[in-house]
Design an enzyme around this catalytic site. Structure first.
Site, mmCIF file in Angstrom:
data_model
loop_
_atom_site.group_PDB
_atom_site.id
_atom_site.type_symbol
_atom_site.label_atom_id
_atom_site.label_comp_id
_atom_site.label_asym_id
_atom_site.label_seq_id
_atom_site.Cartn_x
_atom_site.Cartn_y
_atom_site.Cartn_z
ATOM 1 N N MET A 1 0.845 -1.170 0.000
ATOM 2 C CA MET A 1 0.000 0.000 0.000
ATOM 3 C C MET A 1 0.896 1.240 0.000
ATOM 4 O O MET A 1 1.498 1.576 1.017
ATOM 5 C CB MET A 1 -0.900 -0.024 1.238
ATOM 6 C CG MET A 1 -1.652 1.253 1.452
ATOM 7 S SD MET A 1 -2.817 1.202 2.816
ATOM 8 C CE MET A 1 -1.722 1.379 4.204
ATOM 9 N N PRO A 2 1.001 1.945 -1.126
ATOM 10 C CA PRO A 2 1.812 3.163 -1.154
ATOM 11 C C PRO A 2 1.167 4.289 -0.346
ATOM 12 O O PRO A 2 -0.044 4.463 -0.366
ATOM 13 C CB PRO A 2 1.843 3.550 -2.625
ATOM 14 C CG PRO A 2 1.388 2.360 -3.376
ATOM 15 C CD PRO A 2 0.529 1.581 -2.444
ATOM 16 N N TYR A 3 2.029 5.027 0.336
ATOM 17 C CA TYR A 3 1.613 6.204 1.090
ATOM 18 C C TYR A 3 2.579 7.317 0.725
ATOM 19 O O TYR A 3 3.793 7.194 0.926
ATOM 20 C CB TYR A 3 1.661 5.916 2.591
ATOM 21 C CG TYR A 3 1.491 7.142 3.456
ATOM 22 C CD1 TYR A 3 0.225 7.633 3.759
ATOM 23 C CD2 TYR A 3 2.592 7.818 3.957
ATOM 24 C CE1 TYR A 3 0.073 8.765 4.547
ATOM 25 C CE2 TYR A 3 2.446 8.951 4.745
ATOM 26 C CZ TYR A 3 1.187 9.415 5.032
ATOM 27 O OH TYR A 3 1.040 10.534 5.811
#
Length: 68
Positions: A1-3
């Site tokens: 999950m990119p943040y």
């Protein structure tokens, strides 16, 4: 999950922020194969007096640049 935590000085319009979110999401999808629905982009706007640049507060730096 990119943040992605994007910090900018205050002043961007809602439309500009929307474009940044779109572009960052598209880049993560294209380059890393990340799913857009798993990508989170946070934009933090910071007052120019709370951001330092080139040894000065950004608002002071901009005033200095305007004077030439």
């Amino acid at each position: 999950m990119p943040y992605v935590n994007l910090q900018i000085t205050k002043g961007a319009t809602r439309e500009q922020k929307a474009e940044l979110v779109k572009d960052f999401t598209e880049s993560l999808t294209r380059v890393l194969g990340k799913k857009p629905e798993h990508t989170h982009i946070v934009i933090q706007e910071i007052e120019e007096q709370d951001w330092g640049y080139a040894g000065l507060l950004t608002d002071d730096w901009k005033r200095q640049q305007a004077k030439g």
